[in-house]
Design a protein around this motif. Structure first.
Motif, PDB file in Angstrom:
ATOM      1  N   ILE A  11       0.839  -1.208   0.000  1.00 34.93           N
ATOM      2  CA  ILE A  11       0.000   0.000   0.000  1.00 34.93           C
ATOM      3  C   ILE A  11       0.870   1.252   0.000  1.00 34.93           C
ATOM      4  O   ILE A  11       0.605   2.225  -0.721  1.00 34.93           O
ATOM      5  CB  ILE A  11      -0.949  -0.015   1.218  1.00 34.93           C
ATOM      6  N   ALA A  12       1.932   1.231   0.784  1.00 34.02           N
ATOM      7  CA  ALA A  12       2.840   2.382   0.841  1.00 34.02           C
ATOM      8  C   ALA A  12       3.485   2.638  -0.516  1.00 34.02           C
ATOM      9  O   ALA A  12       3.676   3.794  -0.918  1.00 34.02           O
ATOM     10  CB  ALA A  12       3.913   2.153   1.904  1.00 34.02           C
ATOM     11  N   ASP A  13       3.825   1.584  -1.230  1.00 33.22           N
ATOM     12  CA  ASP A  13       4.424   1.759  -2.558  1.00 33.22           C
ATOM     13  C   ASP A  13       3.450   2.444  -3.509  1.00 33.22           C
ATOM     14  O   ASP A  13       3.840   3.337  -4.279  1.00 33.22           O
ATOM     15  CB  ASP A  13       4.843   0.397  -3.109  1.00 33.22           C
ATOM     16  N   ILE A  14       2.183   2.041  -3.470  1.00 33.58           N
ATOM     17  CA  ILE A  14       1.171   2.688  -4.316  1.00 33.58           C
ATOM     18  C   ILE A  14       1.013   4.156  -3.923  1.00 33.58           C
ATOM     19  O   ILE A  14       0.956   5.048  -4.779  1.00 33.58           O
ATOM     20  CB  ILE A  14      -0.184   1.949  -4.198  1.00 33.58           C
ATOM     21  N   LEU A  15       0.953   4.426  -2.630  1.00 39.17           N
ATOM     22  CA  LEU A  15       0.808   5.806  -2.164  1.00 39.17           C
ATOM     23  C   LEU A  15       2.016   6.664  -2.571  1.00 39.17           C
ATOM     24  O   LEU A  15       1.865   7.838  -2.929  1.00 39.17           O
ATOM     25  CB  LEU A  15       0.633   5.830  -0.646  1.00 39.17           C
ATOM     26  N   ALA A  16       3.210   6.068  -2.522  1.00 37.78           N
ATOM     27  CA  ALA A  16       4.410   6.804  -2.922  1.00 37.78           C
ATOM     28  C   ALA A  16       4.361   7.148  -4.400  1.00 37.78           C
ATOM     29  O   ALA A  16       4.760   8.250  -4.808  1.00 37.78           O
ATOM     30  CB  ALA A  16       5.661   5.983  -2.609  1.00 37.78           C
ATOM     31  N   ARG A  17       3.862   6.243  -5.215  1.00 34.50           N
ATOM     32  CA  ARG A  17       3.731   6.529  -6.650  1.00 34.50           C
ATOM     33  C   ARG A  17       2.693   7.618  -6.900  1.00 34.50           C
ATOM     34  O   ARG A  17       2.868   8.466  -7.779  1.00 34.50           O
ATOM     35  CB  ARG A  17       3.353   5.252  -7.413  1.00 34.50           C
ATOM     36  N   ILE A  18       1.621   7.597  -6.125  1.00 34.56           N
ATOM     37  CA  ILE A  18       0.606   8.649  -6.264  1.00 34.56           C
ATOM     38  C   ILE A  18       1.194   9.988  -5.858  1.00 34.56           C
ATOM     39  O   ILE A  18       0.997  11.011  -6.532  1.00 34.56           O
ATOM     40  CB  ILE A  18      -0.626   8.298  -5.407  1.00 34.56           C
ATOM     41  N   ALA A  19       1.940  10.007  -4.759  1.00 34.39           N
ATOM     42  CA  ALA A  19       2.504  11.265  -4.260  1.00 34.39           C
ATOM     43  C   ALA A  19       3.606  11.811  -5.151  1.00 34.39           C
ATOM     44  O   ALA A  19       3.950  12.994  -5.054  1.00 34.39           O
ATOM     45  CB  ALA A  19       3.052  11.060  -2.843  1.00 34.39           C
ATOM     46  N   SER A  20       4.164  10.989  -6.034  1.00 31.48           N
ATOM     47  CA  SER A  20       5.252  11.454  -6.886  1.00 31.48           C
ATOM     48  C   SER A  20       4.763  12.229  -8.100  1.00 31.48           C
ATOM     49  O   SER A  20       5.563  12.788  -8.845  1.00 31.48           O
ATOM     50  CB  SER A  20       6.085  10.254  -7.359  1.00 31.48           C
TER      51      SER A  20
END
Length: 1299
Positions: A549-558
């Motif tokens: 989930i954190a990886d997906i959120l990091a991609r969204i935040a980028s």
């Protein structure tokens, strides 16, 4: 020709046969004659045995005998002449010799002779071809008769039949084969007919009129109970796929697809049910799976060549496939009695739907697929969605172990021979997931939603599907930690869903439509909510799921749109306090993880991985100005630093492994884990340096040296900064180098040493791997391309705070002798070896004197655009005197009384630098000579000089100071001060009238009128307690006592520069120098009363302000040299907030700032003004912001330079007055708005210089041509409406430790 015997002919024929037999497979695989020719022409590139062929050896020997001596002579001649000009114009010996050889008489005669010989050989081979073919046919017939009683398929060669035979089918022959293939015929007859069919070229078969009838016979034969016979039919299909062009293979493909469709729909065939599963040892299953796999293999290969054929062929293949996959049986009420559809078998042979991925890759096929899905086969999408929904419902009710067993089984297909119903459902789910994930990437694919499902009232929308995918990550069970990724082949449900979502995140348009909405974000954050609340659902969420989930959120935040959603939600203007946005929830969770304040994970070994994953999301947020603004209250920098210090302490206490001990491997693994975690934390801290305010926070943690060292280590290894990073090392280095603390950290890390060593290698030494016989080309640019990167890195590095720390109070070495192997290692050495070339020893120490000195002069030209740097170099090293002496030496005596300057590259560069550092003025106030020669008789018409004063041609004839008569609008503005209204009302009235005048008649805001306006307005402000930010300070210092006050050499040179500029503008008179000295001494004493000693080793914090006071100098000129008015104004002005941002020495080691801020050496101009300049620039002029990051340069550094020197040399005097007046009247936030207006004005130039890769040089060297403060007043008022509350609040908070 006379010597060409029959033995030679036979030998050549044998050589050619050997060659063709060796490349037979490549030629037979070619779809056309042209392709076959192309294969032969490029044979040397593709065949590793090329030079071993006898024919190739023959040609090589022929060339050597005929041309060998001539080639050797030409090579010797070239080598002897390589130091002279090459008349042929070729760069290499090989090219030159080749050209001369091909033009020679011997070459032409050899080619003519060789052509005649080969014509004889080839003609003879053609004449024998028919005889060879007849013999081949007879031999083939004998073999068939001998083997007809014992049929064997393994000896049949597909390529032999098409390459060696010229069997032409006639309608009668094919009709005979059709009759023989009839199921009623004896087994031997059918075998012989099939063998005859397989031995013929597929093109002859497919072009016959009876093809349709044959196709029907083949379909029947596919169902033949004899496995050998049906396998041979499949081999015929495979042979056709391999050897035929698309219009032929299309017929075979659609035939096989139609057969399978009929097979699945027929009640006679025993298709297994879902409950029965699939036993792949069963003969019928083996045959069926072979047919499905053959079809699937062609599906994967077809997209690579079908674009070369008419669209109808591709559409027929697509439609026949979708028709087959859409086949549905009459479903029983019981799920267990469901007959397996074709899609299950396709999922079994292609679990991740690779065929669909390839078909959707190109628009050519994608458009046909999506059109057919929309019009006829939407049920395929519906069933895929249904399968995902059913699996999700299964996850909620089924035991974890059972689902894990399915995913394990899927990953280990080679180890099993039976697939149960549940395993087939899981495989179909994976296939559906991959198919839907690929479909959602494309706009037309997303338009197929919503879809209506059976037994469901509402349709499934796109958002609901994405929420379902998200929930699958944490509802579906994760694999045990002991299970390796290779063992499962990433077939676990959470991994598969994560992979799909990662692909969607990487497609910006798709991500905006699918993922960037509150509903999906809330679904992603749901497990975090559960954990923070301590609900029972939190126990079921694994650490692996949280990491995904954190990886997906990091991609969204980028991505900007995703970051905005996390920061503000979908509606930025209606944020509710009771529903925090995603960024707040992530920050709270990360804070708790760092502080180990979550009981769910107590004692967990994998906790650092979860921490690292969520901090990675946070750093995507706090690595931006707007993100840091939201997260700053959580103090993540302190929490991360605390964990880092603890981890660093543990890494130091790890025992050294003892050889032979059992604990060696375990200790080593622990050590690696701790070191990796420590580096990850340093990376997290380093990302704070991406913004000016973040850099202040990083400096307060005390870890800046370690972070910069970590950055340098990654830079030296040419590694990426970090995952999802938006910019490279250039931006971080520029931010860090803009502060004194950062400059020291860069020095201590070894970065500066490495940078200068690399520069010297490119500039003086050259590459070690270049052969001496190939000298470096003479550079045509002033700075060679090999040195451009180093040049820009030095420009980024050498801001005034960095220069002062690295160079301040240090002398040049000025050695009597320099070794040629002596390489510079610091900035002092660069100045000594490349700029201050004031001795023969320095000149002789350079291999490329002119090129290296030009590099140094160009660097000096850029860094001297910062007036403080110029004054420092002039005070310490007398750079102007050094340049003048060099010009004096570069003259030629033409008579006893006259000497002419030698015009060369160095003298032109020195002349430009001398004019730049000697004159002060904006774009219309001074003229800088070009650094290039002009065409014509007078290439350089600009006069050179070796002593002051400068020639008058460099002084602009721009209008000087003229006092403006009182205007009605100006009178109304002055009248505001006489009306005794309430404080807030008259301030607003004054500001409103000031804006009106600036928009209509800006030129009248100057001279004595400006003096009166400033005096009265500031006087009235200080009478209002609410407008006074700093307390009143009683000042009783007399002139006598202030005489002992010492001004630095930089201040003294700044005074001289100010007086020259003021006299040029007719603003100052004789005696002004003493008056300005008096003002500076008193202002220095005034500020000392409000200072506190700083406990810091930074050079800039030792004693008085390190640079010149450009604001006081500007104010002195505005006040027309009246020292009493100037100092009185300063005393009043020092009480209001604007003074903190216009007058830099005002807060030098000020007791009003927190001790930590003072000791950091970072001025509020940097961590407040330039921070918000970057934030607003990104929002208001995004193209310019992107250009900065693409150039590896930070807007904060150039803005700091502009503001520090009050835009001297960048704006004309009238615009400098308007800048100061605007900030005084309208507030300190207008300093930010003016900088944004400047960037908006320069947008096209900035974009252009980003392309030419010299943005930082352009911004530092060039004045702001055409920019007028008054032209952008309406724009700045709009910015004020949007940003003033935030900016003024933050500016007022500079006295607060928490920033």
């Amino acid at each position: 020709m006379a010597h060409f015997s029959s033995e030679d002919e036979a030998m050549l024929q044998a050589m050619l046969r050997q060659l063709f037999l060796s490349v037979k497979e490549k030629i037979t695989g070619a779809p056309s004659l042209e392709c076959a020719e192309e294969i032969l022409l490029h044979l040397e590139e593709t065949d590793e045995n090329f030079h071993n062929y006898e024919f190739v050896k023959y040609l090589r020997q022929r060339i050597c005998n005929t041309l060998g001596s001539m080639i050797e002579e030409e090579m010797e001649k070239c080598i002897s002449d390589q130091n002279q000009d090459d008349e042929s114009g070729y760069d290499t010996v090989v090219q030159h010799v080749t050209k001369r050889t091909q033009e020679s008489k011997e070459y032409k005669e050899m080619m003519h002779s060789l052509k005649n010989v080969m014509m004889i050989v080839v003609e003879s081979m053609i004449n024998k071809f028919e005889e060879d073919e007849i013999r081949n046919q007879e031999r083939q017939r004998r073999i068939q008769k001998e083997k007809s009683h014992s049929y064997c398929t393994d000896n049949c060669s597909d390529s032999d039949s098409s390459f060696n035979q010229s069997y032409k089918f006639c309608p009668g022959k094919l009709q005979l084969i059709l009759d023989q293939l009839d199921p009623g015929q004896p087994k031997e007859v059918r075998y012989e007919a099939l063998q005859t069919l397989c031995s013929a070229p597929p093109s002859d078969v497919l072009n016959c009129e009876n093809w349709t009838s044959l196709c029907d016979k083949l379909k029947v034969a596919l169902s033949d109970p004899d496995p050998v016979f049906s396998d041979r039919i499949l081999k015929f299909y495979a042979q056709t796929f391999t050897l035929s062009p698309l219009h032929m293979t299309k017929e075979i493909y659609t035939s096989l697809a139609k057969y399978l469709e009929v097979y699945f729909l027929s009640r006679e065939n025993h298709i297994p049910t879902l409950s029965a599963g699939i036993d792949i040892t069963n003969t019928n299953m083996i045959r069926l799976l072979k047919k499905v796999r053959l079809l699937n293999e062609y599906q994967r290969e077809a997209p690579s060549f079908w674009i070369r054929h008419p669209e109808k062929y591709m559409e027929e293949i697509v439609e026949s496939t979708l028709s087959l996959l859409s086949v549905k049986h009459d479903q029983s009420h019981l799920m267990s009695q469901k007959v397996l559809d074709p899609i299950y078998f396709f999922a079994l042979v292609d679990t991740k739907a690779v065929w669909f991925q390839k078909w959707m890759h190109a628009y050519y096929s994608r458009s046909a697929v999506l059109r057919l899905l929309e019009k006829k086969y939407k049920s395929l999408i519906t069933t895929a969605v249904q399968q995902c929904v059913q699996y999700f419902e299964l996850c909620q009710t089924m035991r974890t172990g059972e689902i894990l067993e399915q995913s394990k089984h899927c990953g280990n297909r080679q180890k099993t021979f039976y697939y149960s119903g549940q395993e087939l459902q899981y495989i179909y789910f994976i296939h559906s997931l991959c198919l839907l994930g690929r479909l959602l990437i494309y706009t037309q694919g997303r338009k197929l939603f919503p879809v209506k499902l059976k037994n469901r009232k509402d349709s499934v929308s796109l958002t609901e599907l994405l929420v379902l995918f998200t929930q699958l990550i944490y509802y579906s069970p994760s694999c045990p930690r002991t299970t390796s990724a290779s063992e499962l082949e990433n077939y676990s449900p959470a991994s598969m869903v994560t992979e799909v979502l990662q692909i969607l995140c990487d497609q910006k348009e798709c991500a905006i439509e699918c993922l960037y909405n509150n509903t999906v974000i809330e679904a992603l954050l749901q497990p975090i909510h559960n954990i923070m609340k301590g609900t029972e659902a939190a126990l079921n969420c694994s650490e692996t799921a949280l990491t995904q989930i954190a990886d997906i959120l990091a991609r969204i935040a980028s991505v900007e749109e995703g970051l905005s959603l996390l920061l503000y939600g979908e509606n930025m203007n209606s944020s509710k306090e009771n529903s925090p946005t995603g960024a707040h929830i992530i920050a709270q969770f990360s804070k708790k993880l760092l502080d180990e304040d979550i009981s769910t994970f107590s004692g967990s070994e994998i906790l650092p991985v979860v921490k690292g994953a969520f901090i990675s999301v946070c750093r995507q947020i706090y690595g931006t100005c707007e993100g840091l603004q939201v997260l700053i209250s959580y103090g993540l920098h302190e929490s991360i630093a605390k964990v880092w210090k603890k981890t660093s302490f543990l890494s130091e206490r790890i025992p050294t492994p003892v050889e032979g001990s059992d604990s060696v491997s375990s200790v080593s693994q622990v050590s690696q884990n701790i070191m990796a975690w420590e580096e990850n934390l340093l990376d997290d801290l380093l990302n704070f340096a991406a913004t000016p305010k973040g850099l202040l926070l990083l400096q307060r943690t005390g870890a800046i040296n370690e972070c910069v060292t970590f950055m340098f280590n990654r830079y030296a290894k040419k590694l990426q900064i970090s995952k999802h990073r938006r910019f490279d090392y250039g931006v971080l280095i520029t931010q860090v180098a803009s502060t004194a603390t950062g400059a020291i950290a860069l020095k201590n890390s070894g970065f500066i040493n490495a940078l200068i060593t690399e520069l010297w290698s490119n500039l003086e030494c050259g590459r070690d791997d270049v052969r001496v016989t190939h000298p470096r080309p003479t550079p045509v640019d002033p700075i060679d391309r090999s040195c451009q990167k180093s040049f820009l890195a030095l420009v980024n590095l050498l801001s005034y705070p960095a220069v002062y720390e690295l160079v301040g109070n240090k002398d040049l070495p000025n050695k009597a002798e320099y070794s040629l192997r002596e390489v510079p290692t610091c900035i002092i050495d660069v100045i000594d070896r490349l700029i201050a070339l004031n001795s023969e020893a320095k000149i002789r120490s350079l291999f490329n004197y002119e090129q290296s000195h030009i590099f140094g002069l160009r660097l000096l030209n850029v860094i001297c655009c910062d007036l403080d740097t110029l004054l420092l170099l002039e005070a310490q090293y007398q750079v102007s005197k050094m340049l003048l002496n060099a010009q004096e030496e570069n003259t030629l005596e033409t008579s006893e009384t006259h000497r002419d300057f030698i015009i060369d590259a160095l003298s032109v560069e020195r002349n430009h630098v001398l004019v730049r550092i000697s004159l002060v003025g904006g774009p219309l106030e001074r003229i800088l000579p070009p650094r290039i020669l002009e065409k014509g008789d007078d290439p350089y018409p600009w006069p050179m000089f070796a002593s002051y004063p400068l020639p008058k041609c460099y002084l602009s004839e721009a209008k000087r100071n003229v006092d403006i008569k009182l205007d009605n609008d100006l009178g109304n503005l002055l009248l505001c001060f006489k009306v005794s209204d309430k404080q807030t009302e008259w301030i607003e009235n004054c500001r409103r009238q000031f804006c009106k005048v600036m928009k209509a008649k800006p030129d009248i805001i100057s001279g004595s009128a400006l003096v009166e306006l400033l005096e009265k307005f500031v006087l009235h402000l200080t009478e209002s307690p609410s407008e006074c930010y700093f307390p009143s300070v009683e000042y009783t210092v007399t002139d006598a006592s202030v005489r002992s006050e010492n001004l630095s050499s930089v201040q003294q040179l700044g005074i001289k520069m100010t007086i020259r500029y003021g006299k040029f503008l007719n603003l100052l008179k004789d005696g002004a120098e003493n008056d300005l000295t008096w003002v500076l001494k008193h202002s220095q004493r005034l500020l000392k009363q409000q200072q506190a000693p700083a406990n810091s080793s930074l050079l800039c914090l030792q004693g008085n302000y390190a640079g010149h006071d450009w604001f006081v100098s500007s104010l002195f000129m505005i006040m027309l040299g009246d020292k009493e008015k100037t100092f009185q104004f300063l005393q009043q002005f020092s009480r209001i907030l604007t003074s903190a941002f216009l007058w830099l020495p005002r807060l030098h080691v000020s007791k009003y700032l927190p001790t930590e801020t003072v000791e950091s050496g970072i001025h509020p101009i940097y961590f407040c003004s330039t921070h918000y300049i970057e934030m607003l620039l990104k929002a208001e002029v995004p193209l310019v912001f992107s250009a900065f990051h693409m150039s590896g340069f930070a807007p904060s550094q150039i803005c700091l330079q502009w503001i520090t020197q009050c835009f001297w040399n960048y704006l004309d005097w009238i615009e400098i007055c308007h800048y100061i007046a605007t900030c005084v009247f309208l507030g300190p936030d207008y300093q930010v708005y003016i900088c944004i207006a400047v960037f908006k004005h320069l947008q096209q130039d900035i974009l252009q210089h980003t392309q030419t890769q010299d943005l930082q040089v352009f911004l530092k060297e060039e004045a702001l041509h055409g920019f007028r403060v008054s032209d952008y007043f309406e724009y700045m008022e709009a910015l004020e409406q949007n940003y003033r509350p935030v900016l003024l609040r933050e500016m007022r908070n500079i006295r607060v430790l928490s920033v």
